[in-house]
Scaffold this motif. Structure first.
Motif, PDB file in Angstrom:
ATOM      1  N   VAL A 118       0.817  -1.218   0.000  1.00 40.89           N
ATOM      2  CA  VAL A 118       0.000   0.000   0.000  1.00 40.89           C
ATOM      3  C   VAL A 118       0.846   1.261   0.000  1.00 40.89           C
ATOM      4  O   VAL A 118       0.328   2.354  -0.176  1.00 40.89           O
ATOM      5  N   ASP A 119       2.156   1.139   0.194  1.00 43.30           N
ATOM      6  CA  ASP A 119       3.033   2.309   0.217  1.00 43.30           C
ATOM      7  C   ASP A 119       3.904   2.300  -1.032  1.00 43.30           C
ATOM      8  O   ASP A 119       4.956   1.694  -1.080  1.00 43.30           O
ATOM      9  N   ASN A 120       3.446   2.972  -2.093  1.00 39.06           N
ATOM     10  CA  ASN A 120       4.186   2.989  -3.346  1.00 39.06           C
ATOM     11  C   ASN A 120       5.559   3.624  -3.208  1.00 39.06           C
ATOM     12  O   ASN A 120       6.520   3.197  -3.836  1.00 39.06           O
ATOM     13  N   SER A 121       5.651   4.689  -2.374  1.00 39.96           N
ATOM     14  CA  SER A 121       6.935   5.378  -2.239  1.00 39.96           C
ATOM     15  C   SER A 121       7.957   4.448  -1.587  1.00 39.96           C
ATOM     16  O   SER A 121       9.130   4.443  -1.953  1.00 39.96           O
ATOM     17  N   LEU A 122       7.506   3.637  -0.614  1.00 36.99           N
ATOM     18  CA  LEU A 122       8.404   2.674   0.022  1.00 36.99           C
ATOM     19  C   LEU A 122       8.867   1.646  -0.998  1.00 36.99           C
ATOM     20  O   LEU A 122      10.047   1.299  -1.066  1.00 36.99           O
ATOM     21  N   MET A 123       7.954   1.152  -1.806  1.00 39.76           N
ATOM     22  CA  MET A 123       8.337   0.186  -2.827  1.00 39.76           C
ATOM     23  C   MET A 123       9.327   0.788  -3.800  1.00 39.76           C
ATOM     24  O   MET A 123      10.282   0.142  -4.233  1.00 39.76           O
ATOM     25  N   GLY A 124       9.106   2.064  -4.142  1.00 36.48           N
ATOM     26  CA  GLY A 124      10.035   2.732  -5.052  1.00 36.48           C
ATOM     27  C   GLY A 124      11.436   2.779  -4.475  1.00 36.48           C
ATOM     28  O   GLY A 124      12.425   2.554  -5.172  1.00 36.48           O
ATOM     29  N   GLN A 125      11.528   3.061  -3.156  1.00 30.74           N
ATOM     30  CA  GLN A 125      12.849   3.118  -2.514  1.00 30.74           C
ATOM     31  C   GLN A 125      13.516   1.754  -2.548  1.00 30.74           C
ATOM     32  O   GLN A 125      14.715   1.642  -2.818  1.00 30.74           O
ATOM     33  N   VAL A 126      12.748   0.701  -2.256  1.00 26.52           N
ATOM     34  CA  VAL A 126      13.308  -0.650  -2.263  1.00 26.52           C
ATOM     35  C   VAL A 126      13.815  -1.006  -3.654  1.00 26.52           C
ATOM     36  O   VAL A 126      14.920  -1.524  -3.836  1.00 26.52           O
ATOM     37  N   ILE A 127      13.013  -0.704  -4.659  1.00 28.58           N
ATOM     38  CA  ILE A 127      13.396  -1.010  -6.034  1.00 28.58           C
ATOM     39  C   ILE A 127      14.686  -0.295  -6.402  1.00 28.58           C
ATOM     40  O   ILE A 127      15.643  -0.881  -6.910  1.00 28.58           O
ATOM     41  N   ARG A 128      14.729   0.994  -6.132  1.00 27.84           N
ATOM     42  CA  ARG A 128      15.884   1.786  -6.543  1.00 27.84           C
ATOM     43  C   ARG A 128      17.153   1.351  -5.837  1.00 27.84           C
ATOM     44  O   ARG A 128      18.227   1.306  -6.428  1.00 27.84           O
ATOM     45  N   LYS A 129      17.028   1.036  -4.551  1.00 26.90           N
ATOM     46  CA  LYS A 129      18.198   0.581  -3.808  1.00 26.90           C
ATOM     47  C   LYS A 129      18.706  -0.726  -4.383  1.00 26.90           C
ATOM     48  O   LYS A 129      19.908  -0.912  -4.590  1.00 26.90           O
ATOM     49  N   GLN A 130      17.795  -1.656  -4.669  1.00 24.09           N
ATOM     50  CA  GLN A 130      18.219  -2.951  -5.187  1.00 24.09           C
ATOM     51  C   GLN A 130      18.808  -2.823  -6.582  1.00 24.09           C
ATOM     52  O   GLN A 130      19.765  -3.521  -6.932  1.00 24.09           O
ATOM     53  N   ILE A 131      18.263  -1.919  -7.390  1.00 25.58           N
ATOM     54  CA  ILE A 131      18.786  -1.749  -8.742  1.00 25.58           C
ATOM     55  C   ILE A 131      20.181  -1.145  -8.712  1.00 25.58           C
ATOM     56  O   ILE A 131      21.046  -1.496  -9.510  1.00 25.58           O
ATOM     57  N   ASP A 132      20.439  -0.240  -7.790  1.00 31.14           N
ATOM     58  CA  ASP A 132      21.776   0.361  -7.687  1.00 31.14           C
ATOM     59  C   ASP A 132      22.793  -0.595  -7.079  1.00 31.14           C
ATOM     60  O   ASP A 132      23.999  -0.435  -7.291  1.00 31.14           O
ATOM     61  N   ASN A 133      22.341  -1.581  -6.304  1.00 31.50           N
ATOM     62  CA  ASN A 133      23.261  -2.530  -5.679  1.00 31.50           C
ATOM     63  C   ASN A 133      24.142  -3.201  -6.721  1.00 31.50           C
ATOM     64  O   ASN A 133      23.663  -3.687  -7.748  1.00 31.50           O
ATOM     65  N   HIS A 313       8.511  20.926   2.082  1.00 31.22           N
ATOM     66  CA  HIS A 313       7.805  20.303   0.971  1.00 31.22           C
ATOM     67  C   HIS A 313       8.754  20.279  -0.224  1.00 31.22           C
ATOM     68  O   HIS A 313       9.150  21.329  -0.736  1.00 31.22           O
ATOM     69  N   TYR A 314       9.100  19.093  -0.641  1.00 32.40           N
ATOM     70  CA  TYR A 314      10.115  18.922  -1.673  1.00 32.40           C
ATOM     71  C   TYR A 314       9.540  19.182  -3.062  1.00 32.40           C
ATOM     72  O   TYR A 314       8.347  19.012  -3.309  1.00 32.40           O
ATOM     73  N   SER A 315      10.418  19.545  -3.951  1.00 36.49           N
ATOM     74  CA  SER A 315       9.996  19.934  -5.296  1.00 36.49           C
ATOM     75  C   SER A 315       9.734  18.744  -6.202  1.00 36.49           C
ATOM     76  O   SER A 315       9.145  18.898  -7.273  1.00 36.49           O
ATOM     77  N   SER A 316      10.184  17.568  -5.811  1.00 36.23           N
ATOM     78  CA  SER A 316       9.985  16.371  -6.627  1.00 36.23           C
ATOM     79  C   SER A 316      10.272  15.126  -5.796  1.00 36.23           C
ATOM     80  O   SER A 316      11.012  15.185  -4.812  1.00 36.23           O
ATOM     81  N   GLU A 317       9.676  14.033  -6.178  1.00 39.74           N
ATOM     82  CA  GLU A 317       9.998  12.678  -5.718  1.00 39.74           C
ATOM     83  C   GLU A 317       9.636  12.369  -4.268  1.00 39.74           C
ATOM     84  O   GLU A 317       9.082  11.324  -3.976  1.00 39.74           O
ATOM     85  N   ILE A 318       9.989  13.224  -3.312  1.00 38.81           N
ATOM     86  CA  ILE A 318       9.953  12.853  -1.898  1.00 38.81           C
ATOM     87  C   ILE A 318       8.631  13.258  -1.262  1.00 38.81           C
ATOM     88  O   ILE A 318       8.281  14.446  -1.231  1.00 38.81           O
ATOM     89  N   THR A 319       7.914  12.269  -0.747  1.00 40.03           N
ATOM     90  CA  THR A 319       6.617  12.518  -0.106  1.00 40.03           C
ATOM     91  C   THR A 319       6.557  11.969   1.308  1.00 40.03           C
ATOM     92  O   THR A 319       5.508  12.026   1.942  1.00 40.03           O
ATOM     93  N   ASP A 320       7.665  11.436   1.809  1.00 33.57           N
ATOM     94  CA  ASP A 320       7.681  10.843   3.148  1.00 33.57           C
ATOM     95  C   ASP A 320       7.485  11.920   4.219  1.00 33.57           C
ATOM     96  O   ASP A 320       8.172  12.948   4.221  1.00 33.57           O
TER      97      ASP A 320
END
Length: 726
Positions: A118-133, A313-320
């Motif tokens: 249910v938390d898309n932003s969390l999933m995005g972080q997991v994906i990006r971290k794993q892809i950069d690994n 309030h960030y200009s892009s990407e970050i909603t946490d």
């Protein structure tokens, strides 16, 4: 209409409008989520698996979190159903204990997967971290030629970065003791360097008038009129304590913080209790606290007052939400002083892992991550080296630089470059080039132009150490915030430019366009300092023995008493807390002064830690000490004891310790949290340290508890409750 449709379907960044997930508040989309998730998963697999570089496509940035949310949702359902079937079978077989264990594990696993679904932003972080690994961080090569400034220079002297260097200030041999020890740094030389860079930013010749000019100009720009500091106004000093400040991993140098407090308190008459020194991402401040608290006991050390939500309030990407929360000390400050380090954050590697670090440098920009409640959601946006980012991409540091309560509220930017840290958790490295000549950097930088001082720090580090690719992306964005290369509509775009960026001509001459007279960029101003001037090389106490060394002076005085030698030690009888003042005299003038307070603490009660109530990870060692031996970061333990106090008043806890794990503890008194920063220093050999902490206690029996979250701690031997004799 277009925006309404997008918001109906998708969860978007509030500032940039960028799609970061689907809008699960929409009832129809909740119903259709399985179909959307399946479609996104198929699309992702068809497009990205054959060609991974497509992951950076905008459509895949949207599809990936939705697809993995779908996978997490299905997995959560399957785990839940499987758990229920297994528990039911075990229950019928009367294996109740095992059944409950399976139920607990299943609920935790299913719940975790559901939260991720249910938390898309969390999933995005997991994906990006794993892809950069495992990927290559590349190597930094500037895309802009030397001496080609961009942006608009700021400051009384536009674009000026003042630099003071004194090779004798940082005197540590790199082997004995801690880099932060009083005998490893010359306090008066540090004072001179900080004074020099502050004066150089103004049109003044004395430090009091220089600070007055900085305050007046700052308030004028804020619309308050050209007024100086007023008693009662709050000052927040953000220092870098990434590693809790108690070991030889380089953090803020205590002598540097002292020099700043000395100027604010003793010269500018700022009340101590109006100053907060903090890093809200860490709790430890032991080296600074030990050195400073006897001299300035009313300053707020590491007590930032919690967090104020929904500020940034960030200009892009970050909603946490946690990343939007700001330390109250920063939020309520009338003035921010950003006192950063000269630190390379990441050592470039061709097989990146999260522990390698996130970005190129940590100085005044990234320093402000320590003013936020939650940092991990910001990491991907500063990985400019990532194959999914690069030059001309959004960087959240720019938002912090522009924010009205952070960069917009900063009186001056200072870089403590006494020792350079080669990594976010590294030990000091020497610089090979002149004037350092394989020595410590032993320097200070200061500026009113944040982009300029970040540019100079980057050039200094890059001249000695490799950096990951695109290390200056955030500076290109900040210098051109009104029209950045990324095209992002930054929240601070109306500022047009946050300062001027350029690279020097070469690492030998270190000349910028204003030095060369070829442009309106940076000026690197070298503060003239005679390293052979009179100075106090060290002045510290070991028990009741005072140790001192003074150089190039005609005479040395201690509390107006002339001393026979310029170097030595004195045994003093301390029947009450005493303030000692050492003075270096040259040509009948006092040219260097240093204070030291020696407390007389009369023990009331001494408690052996081994005799206290132990809980959790608290363990008794063979030598009678107690040590917290948690094996995981989530480990917890405490020691508790009772102390009968003769009368209500102010006392001191004197904690005797030893070891190389200076992680701080929490202190509770009568059920109330007193401090999160009961800190220690790393010790060597069998030498014990003492941590002194003031505490108000009530007459009668007081219940005290020292709680330790996390892994291992130093060994704790005794805790003495003492009364100060004045």
């Amino acid at each position: 209409m277009k925006n309404k449709i997008k918001k109906w379907f998708f969860k978007t960044c509030p500032k940039s409008g960028r799609i970061v997930g689907i809008n699960k508040k929409n009832v129809m989309l909740k119903i259709c989520f399985p179909l959307l998730g399946l479609a996104a998963l198929v699309w992702f697999l068809i497009r990205v698996v054959p060609k991974p570089s497509r992951m950076e496509y905008p459509c895949q940035q949207v599809a990936a979190p939705i697809a993995l949310s779908f996978v997490a949702f299905i997995s959560s359902t399957l785990v839940g159903v499987g758990t229920w079937k297994r528990v039911r079978n075990l229950w019928n077989a009367r294996r109740v204990t095992l059944g409950l264990s399976v139920l607990l594990i299943g609920v935790l696993a299913s719940g975790t997967l559901y939260v991720m679904s249910v938390d898309n932003s969390l999933m995005g972080q997991v994906i990006r971290k794993q892809i950069d690994n495992g990927t290559d961080m590349g190597r930094f090569i500037p895309i802009d030629a030397p001496n080609t400034p961009m942006g608009v220079a700021k400051g009384i002297h536009p674009g000026r970065v003042a630099w003071a260097y004194d090779p004798k200030a940082a005197a540590w041999d790199g082997k004995h003791g801690l880099y932060s020890d009083a005998d490893n740094n010359s306090q008066t030389r540090v004072n001179d360097m900080l004074e020099g860079v502050i004066i150089a930013l103004t049109n003044q010749k004395t430090i009091d008038k220089a600070w007055d000019e900085l305050f007046r100009l700052f308030n004028y720009k804020k619309g308050k009129g050209a007024v100086s500091y007023k008693k009662g106004e709050k000052i927040a000093i953000k220092v870098n304590l990434n590693d809790n400040g108690g070991s030889n991993i380089i953090d803020a140098t205590p002598q540097s913080v002292y020099a700043l407090l000395h100027q604010l308190i003793d010269i500018m008459q700022v009340p101590q209790n109006n100053i907060t020194v903090y890093d809200a991402q860490r709790r430890g401040i032991s080296a600074i606290y030990d050195y400073m608290q006897p001299l300035y006991p009313e300053v707020n050390y590491q007590n930032w007052g919690g967090f104020v939500p929904d500020v940034i309030h960030y200009s892009s990407e970050i909603t946490d939400k946690g990343s939007m929360s700001l330390a109250r000390a920063a939020y309520e400050a009338d003035y921010m002083i950003n006192m950063a380090l000269m630190k390379r954050h990441s050592e470039p590697t061709d097989k990146w892992r999260d522990s390698a670090g996130q970005t190129g440098i940590t100085s005044t920009g990234k320093n402000q991550f320590g003013s936020l409640e939650k940092v991990p959601p910001l990491h991907f946006s500063i990985r400019d080296w990532s194959s999914f980012r690069g030059m001309g991409t959004y960087n959240c540091i720019v938002d912090l630089m522009a924010h009205e309560r952070i960069g917009g509220n900063t009186l001056v930017y200072i870089v403590d470059a006494m020792y350079v840290n080669p990594k976010h958790n590294g030990h000091a490295v020497r610089f090979k080039r002149a004037p350092f000549n394989n020595g410590w950097t032993s320097s200070f930088l200061a500026s009113n132009d944040q982009v300029a001082i970040e540019s100079v720090v980057l050039d200094f580090i890059y001249s000695e150490l490799p950096l990951p690719a695109n290390a200056d992306n955030f500076l290109h964005e900040a210098a051109n915030i009104g029209n950045p290369p990324s095209g992002i509509a930054y929240a601070g775009k109306k500022l047009v430019s946050l300062g001027v960026h350029e690279h020097w001509n070469n690492p030998e001459q270190r000349m910028y366009s204003r030095n060369l007279g070829t442009g309106k960029g940076i000026e690197l101003y070298r503060v003239p300092l005679d390293e052979n001037r009179a100075a106090i090389e060290y002045f510290y106490a070991d028990g009741t023995t005072l140790h001192y060394k003074v150089s190039n002076a005609d005479e040395v005085r201690l509390n107006n008493m002339k001393l026979d030698n310029t170097e030595g030690h004195l045994c003093v009888g301390v029947d009450k807390t005493t303030d000692y003042r050492l003075e270096a005299i040259k040509h009948d003038k006092v040219v260097a002064t240093q204070r030291l307070v020696l407390r007389n603490l009369q023990p009331i009660i001494t408690c052996q830690t081994k005799e206290m109530l132990l809980n959790g990870s608290a363990t008794i060692n063979e030598d009678g000490s107690v040590e917290f031996k948690g094996e995981k970061g989530s480990s917890n333990g405490f020691i508790a004891w009772k102390a009968e106090i003769p009368y209500t008043g102010k006392y001191y806890l004197d904690i005797s310790y030893e070891g190389g794990n200076p992680v701080p503890s929490y202190l509770y008194a009568n059920g109330k949290l007193i401090s999160e920063n009961i800190g220690y220093l790393a010790t060597t050999g069998n030498k014990r340290g003492n941590f002194i902490f003031p505490i108000d206690l009530e007459k009668g029996v007081n219940e005290l508890r020292l709680e330790h979250p996390g892994r291992r701690s130093n060994k704790l031997y005794t805790i003495t409750i003492a009364k100060e004799i004045n």
